[in-house]
Scaffold this motif. Structure first.
Motif, PDB file in Angstrom:
ATOM      1  N   GLU A 182       0.826  -1.210   0.000  1.00  0.00           N
ATOM      2  CA  GLU A 182       0.000   0.000   0.000  1.00  0.00           C
ATOM      3  C   GLU A 182       0.854   1.251   0.000  1.00  0.00           C
ATOM      4  OE1 GLU A 182      -2.388  -0.756   3.482  1.00  0.00           O
ATOM      5  OE2 GLU A 182      -1.055   0.427   4.746  1.00  0.00           O
ATOM      6  N   SER A 183       0.246   2.335  -0.445  1.00  0.00           N
ATOM      7  CA  SER A 183       0.869   3.650  -0.454  1.00  0.00           C
ATOM      8  C   SER A 183      -0.166   4.679  -0.034  1.00  0.00           C
ATOM      9  CB  SER A 183       1.383   4.020  -1.848  1.00  0.00           C
ATOM     10  OG  SER A 183       2.537   3.295  -2.157  1.00  0.00           O
ATOM     11  N   GLU A 184       0.317   5.752   0.573  1.00  0.00           N
ATOM     12  CA  GLU A 184      -0.548   6.848   0.999  1.00  0.00           C
ATOM     13  C   GLU A 184      -0.037   8.146   0.391  1.00  0.00           C
ATOM     14  OE1 GLU A 184      -0.827   6.860   5.267  1.00  0.00           O
ATOM     15  OE2 GLU A 184      -1.045   4.683   5.325  1.00  0.00           O
ATOM     16  N   TYR A 185      -0.973   9.015  -0.013  1.00  0.00           N
ATOM     17  CA  TYR A 185      -0.642  10.265  -0.683  1.00  0.00           C
ATOM     18  C   TYR A 185      -1.461  11.404  -0.087  1.00  0.00           C
ATOM     19  CZ  TYR A 185       1.079   7.077  -4.307  1.00  0.00           C
ATOM     20  OH  TYR A 185       1.728   6.098  -4.987  1.00  0.00           O
ATOM     21  N   ILE A 186      -0.933  12.625  -0.247  1.00  0.00           N
ATOM     22  CA  ILE A 186      -1.712  13.804   0.136  1.00  0.00           C
ATOM     23  C   ILE A 186      -2.089  14.579  -1.116  1.00  0.00           C
ATOM     24  CG2 ILE A 186      -0.785  14.028   2.472  1.00  0.00           C
ATOM     25  CD1 ILE A 186       1.070  16.229   1.405  1.00  0.00           C
ATOM     26  N   LEU A 187      -3.208  15.258  -1.025  1.00  0.00           N
ATOM     27  CA  LEU A 187      -3.743  16.073  -2.118  1.00  0.00           C
ATOM     28  C   LEU A 187      -3.738  15.309  -3.436  1.00  0.00           C
ATOM     29  CD1 LEU A 187      -2.150  19.533  -1.289  1.00  0.00           C
ATOM     30  CD2 LEU A 187      -4.471  18.765  -0.798  1.00  0.00           C
ATOM     31  N   GLY A 188      -4.495  14.228  -3.456  1.00  0.00           N
ATOM     32  CA  GLY A 188      -4.527  13.428  -4.654  1.00  0.00           C
ATOM     33  C   GLY A 188      -5.817  12.651  -4.809  1.00  0.00           C
ATOM     34  N   LEU A 189      -5.833  11.845  -5.844  1.00  0.00           N
ATOM     35  CA  LEU A 189      -6.983  11.028  -6.188  1.00  0.00           C
ATOM     36  C   LEU A 189      -6.474   9.685  -6.696  1.00  0.00           C
ATOM     37  CD1 LEU A 189     -10.086  10.794  -6.792  1.00  0.00           C
ATOM     38  CD2 LEU A 189      -9.521  11.594  -9.088  1.00  0.00           C
ATOM     39  N   SER A 190      -7.095   8.610  -6.245  1.00  0.00           N
ATOM     40  CA  SER A 190      -6.747   7.266  -6.709  1.00  0.00           C
ATOM     41  C   SER A 190      -7.980   6.608  -7.292  1.00  0.00           C
ATOM     42  CB  SER A 190      -6.222   6.421  -5.545  1.00  0.00           C
ATOM     43  OG  SER A 190      -5.045   6.973  -5.022  1.00  0.00           O
ATOM     44  N   TYR A 191      -7.766   5.757  -8.276  1.00  0.00           N
ATOM     45  CA  TYR A 191      -8.873   5.015  -8.875  1.00  0.00           C
ATOM     46  C   TYR A 191      -8.338   3.701  -9.424  1.00  0.00           C
ATOM     47  CZ  TYR A 191      -7.069   6.884 -13.266  1.00  0.00           C
ATOM     48  OH  TYR A 191      -6.275   7.203 -14.323  1.00  0.00           O
ATOM     49  N   ASP A 237      -7.915  -1.822  -3.115  1.00  0.00           N
ATOM     50  CA  ASP A 237      -8.780  -1.154  -2.154  1.00  0.00           C
ATOM     51  C   ASP A 237      -8.303   0.289  -2.079  1.00  0.00           C
ATOM     52  OD1 ASP A 237     -10.638  -0.670  -0.164  1.00  0.00           O
ATOM     53  OD2 ASP A 237      -9.303  -1.334   1.443  1.00  0.00           O
ATOM     54  N   ILE A 238      -9.208   1.224  -2.297  1.00  0.00           N
ATOM     55  CA  ILE A 238      -8.835   2.633  -2.386  1.00  0.00           C
ATOM     56  C   ILE A 238      -9.681   3.465  -1.442  1.00  0.00           C
ATOM     57  CG2 ILE A 238      -8.812   4.639  -3.923  1.00  0.00           C
ATOM     58  CD1 ILE A 238      -8.217   2.676  -6.207  1.00  0.00           C
ATOM     59  N   ILE A 239      -9.011   4.359  -0.736  1.00  0.00           N
ATOM     60  CA  ILE A 239      -9.692   5.341   0.103  1.00  0.00           C
ATOM     61  C   ILE A 239      -9.361   6.721  -0.449  1.00  0.00           C
ATOM     62  CG2 ILE A 239      -9.828   6.395   2.387  1.00  0.00           C
ATOM     63  CD1 ILE A 239      -8.974   3.665   3.536  1.00  0.00           C
ATOM     64  N   ASN A 240     -10.379   7.490  -0.792  1.00  0.00           N
ATOM     65  CA  ASN A 240     -10.206   8.866  -1.252  1.00  0.00           C
ATOM     66  C   ASN A 240     -10.884   9.798  -0.261  1.00  0.00           C
ATOM     67  OD1 ASN A 240      -8.750   8.751  -3.766  1.00  0.00           O
ATOM     68  ND2 ASN A 240     -10.542   7.769  -4.636  1.00  0.00           N
ATOM     69  N   ALA A 241     -10.117  10.654   0.375  1.00  0.00           N
ATOM     70  CA  ALA A 241     -10.663  11.692   1.237  1.00  0.00           C
ATOM     71  C   ALA A 241     -10.324  13.034   0.577  1.00  0.00           C
ATOM     72  CB  ALA A 241     -10.064  11.598   2.634  1.00  0.00           C
ATOM     73  N   LEU A 242     -10.716  14.113   1.183  1.00  0.00           N
ATOM     74  CA  LEU A 242     -10.495  15.417   0.550  1.00  0.00           C
ATOM     75  C   LEU A 242      -9.016  15.711   0.308  1.00  0.00           C
ATOM     76  CD1 LEU A 242     -13.146  17.574   2.402  1.00  0.00           C
ATOM     77  CD2 LEU A 242     -13.234  16.685   0.065  1.00  0.00           C
ATOM     78  N   VAL A 243      -8.160  15.438   1.285  1.00  0.00           N
ATOM     79  CA  VAL A 243      -6.743  15.775   1.129  1.00  0.00           C
ATOM     80  C   VAL A 243      -5.844  14.550   1.241  1.00  0.00           C
ATOM     81  CG1 VAL A 243      -7.021  18.133   1.972  1.00  0.00           C
ATOM     82  CG2 VAL A 243      -6.523  16.305   3.587  1.00  0.00           C
ATOM     83  N   THR A 256      -5.304  10.196   0.086  1.00  0.00           N
ATOM     84  CA  THR A 256      -5.723   9.012  -0.656  1.00  0.00           C
ATOM     85  C   THR A 256      -4.794   7.861  -0.310  1.00  0.00           C
ATOM     86  OG1 THR A 256      -6.281   8.112  -2.828  1.00  0.00           O
ATOM     87  CG2 THR A 256      -4.410   9.596  -2.750  1.00  0.00           C
ATOM     88  N   LYS A 257      -5.364   6.680  -0.215  1.00  0.00           N
ATOM     89  CA  LYS A 257      -4.602   5.478   0.128  1.00  0.00           C
ATOM     90  C   LYS A 257      -4.969   4.369  -0.848  1.00  0.00           C
ATOM     91  CE  LYS A 257      -3.931   2.219   3.926  1.00  0.00           C
ATOM     92  NZ  LYS A 257      -4.306   1.927   5.320  1.00  0.00           N
ATOM     93  N   VAL A 258      -3.949   3.711  -1.384  1.00  0.00           N
ATOM     94  CA  VAL A 258      -4.140   2.623  -2.340  1.00  0.00           C
ATOM     95  C   VAL A 258      -3.531   1.356  -1.747  1.00  0.00           C
ATOM     96  CG1 VAL A 258      -3.658   1.793  -4.667  1.00  0.00           C
ATOM     97  CG2 VAL A 258      -3.933   4.226  -4.253  1.00  0.00           C
ATOM     98  N   LYS A 259      -4.293   0.285  -1.769  1.00  0.00           N
ATOM     99  CA  LYS A 259      -3.804  -1.013  -1.317  1.00  0.00           C
ATOM    100  C   LYS A 259      -4.038  -2.008  -2.445  1.00  0.00           C
ATOM    101  CE  LYS A 259      -4.359  -4.180   2.568  1.00  0.00           C
ATOM    102  NZ  LYS A 259      -5.158  -4.396   3.797  1.00  0.00           N
ATOM    103  N   VAL A 260      -2.978  -2.671  -2.879  1.00  0.00           N
ATOM    104  CA  VAL A 260      -3.051  -3.670  -3.943  1.00  0.00           C
ATOM    105  C   VAL A 260      -2.844  -5.041  -3.321  1.00  0.00           C
ATOM    106  CG1 VAL A 260      -1.903  -4.539  -6.018  1.00  0.00           C
ATOM    107  CG2 VAL A 260      -2.284  -2.103  -5.739  1.00  0.00           C
TER     108      VAL A 260
END
Length: 137
Positions: free
Chosen positions: A52-61, A115-121, A123-127
């Protein structure tokens, strides 16, 4: 007016600066293995690995077997999610079944999920990778 242009220019630079990750693991394998013969054994069914990876100010899909992220900065994890998930799968196999060194092993029935979590600021992606491990005689 100059103040607004400066603010727009700074925002444009901030939005254009950042990181992107297209986690596609598209591999072509030209090796043909015939699993109809009785020359293999399933040594581990339904083994799994994840990363998994976590990011700020982004969008995952996720689309099909690809997980994509567009973000300003990665705050945790790797950009090599699929490779890390496969490595995690093999590490788990070694913990349960011993070393893979010198063994004639292959992955069969490989499945990918995200599995993706998108919040306002944030985003977390788990493969996740799931597969059966077979050993040839």
């Amino acid at each position: 007016m100059k103040k607004y242009l400066s603010v727009i220019a700074i925002l444009a630079l901030v939005l254009l600066e950042g990181c992107t990750n297209s986690g596609a693991f598209v591999a072509t394998n030209r090796t043909s293995v015939n699993l109809q013969e009785n020359n293999f054994t399933i040594v581990a069914a339904n083994m799994s690995g994840e990363a998994e990876s976590e990011y700020i100010l982004g969008l995952s899909y996720s689309y099909g077997m690809m997980a994509n992220t567009i973000a300003i900065a990665r705050i945790q994890g790797s950009e090599m999610l699929y490779a890390d998930a496969l490595q995690n799968l093999w590490d788990r196999y070694e913990e349960e079944h011993g070393s893979i060194e010198g063994a004639n092993l292959a992955l069969a029935n490989v499945r990918y999920d995200a599995d993706i979590i998108n919040a306002l600021v944030y985003t977390k992606v788990k493969v996740m990778v799931r597969a059966d491990i077979i050993e040839f005689d």
